[in-house]
Design a protein around this motif. Sequence first.
Motif, PDB file in Angstrom:
ATOM      1  N   CYS A 104      -4.280   0.250   8.190  1.00 43.69           N
ATOM      2  CA  CYS A 104      -5.356  -0.721   8.309  1.00 43.69           C
ATOM      3  C   CYS A 104      -4.894  -2.117   7.924  1.00 43.69           C
ATOM      4  N   ARG A 105      -5.604  -3.088   8.413  1.00 41.90           N
ATOM      5  CA  ARG A 105      -5.368  -4.501   8.102  1.00 41.90           C
ATOM      6  C   ARG A 105      -6.725  -5.181   8.067  1.00 41.90           C
ATOM      7  N   GLU A 106      -6.761  -6.395   7.532  1.00 44.83           N
ATOM      8  CA  GLU A 106      -8.021  -7.129   7.491  1.00 44.83           C
ATOM      9  C   GLU A 106      -8.556  -7.293   8.909  1.00 44.83           C
ATOM     10  N   GLY A 107      -9.826  -6.967   9.078  1.00 48.29           N
ATOM     11  CA  GLY A 107     -10.436  -7.051  10.398  1.00 48.29           C
ATOM     12  C   GLY A 107     -10.341  -5.780  11.212  1.00 48.29           C
ATOM     13  N   SER A 108      -9.661  -4.771  10.690  1.00 56.05           N
ATOM     14  CA  SER A 108      -9.526  -3.507  11.415  1.00 56.05           C
ATOM     15  C   SER A 108     -10.854  -2.759  11.437  1.00 56.05           C
ATOM     16  N   THR A 109     -11.001  -1.864  12.398  1.00 56.41           N
ATOM     17  CA  THR A 109     -12.211  -1.056  12.508  1.00 56.41           C
ATOM     18  C   THR A 109     -12.430  -0.233  11.246  1.00 56.41           C
TER      19      THR A 109
END
Length: 205
Positions: A35-40
């Motif tokens: 995951c990353r910032e803005g990921s679902t």
Amino acid sequence: MNTHFPGLELVPPLFYNGDIGIRFELGVNDESSNCREGSTYLKEVDHRAITLFETLHPQEENLVLVVNIYDYRAFKRNLRLFASFIKSRKVLYQLKHTQIRDVFTEKDEETEHKTHRFILSCKTKDIRYQKLIKAICRQDLGIRPSMKHDVFFIHQKNHTIFHVYDDRGCDVVAASTEAIRPLYENDQSWILDYDRAEIDATFKK
């Protein structure tokens, strides 16, 4: 605390230590490693955690914010740790610090380790709770800002305790089932399946 939660320690796992509670799943599809910032994945984590918090804590309600810091070295009070999450300096300066026995050490064991506990009485509206909850959810994901300490929100009127332990889940405990029945009824699909049978039994008594 002792009146409404006799014998309950403010230490995870809160759900398994309390008599009445719900354990919610925040992170789904096991995507945390990518995951990353803005990921679902993170959007759903944030949505669930903040929705549950806001259901329990209207803006004008009185809260007690409790933060446990497990630092075995000499610890100095540092308001900067909390400054970005509290809107008013006047409120921030009411933050109290105490040092207690290490909460993870059995009572019959000797230890020199201490837990540093910070306590703040305030209203929901005094806290940048969305920012704080997001920081807690990111503690193990390598994304900043992050909060690596245990944070408990105690609702003084309804006698509930809210604790997001990380991006995986959230515990809510209460002195009565009625205090958290709206969460149980409205957010059924978010309840952790592993504990669902026990939770259902509690609310059907």
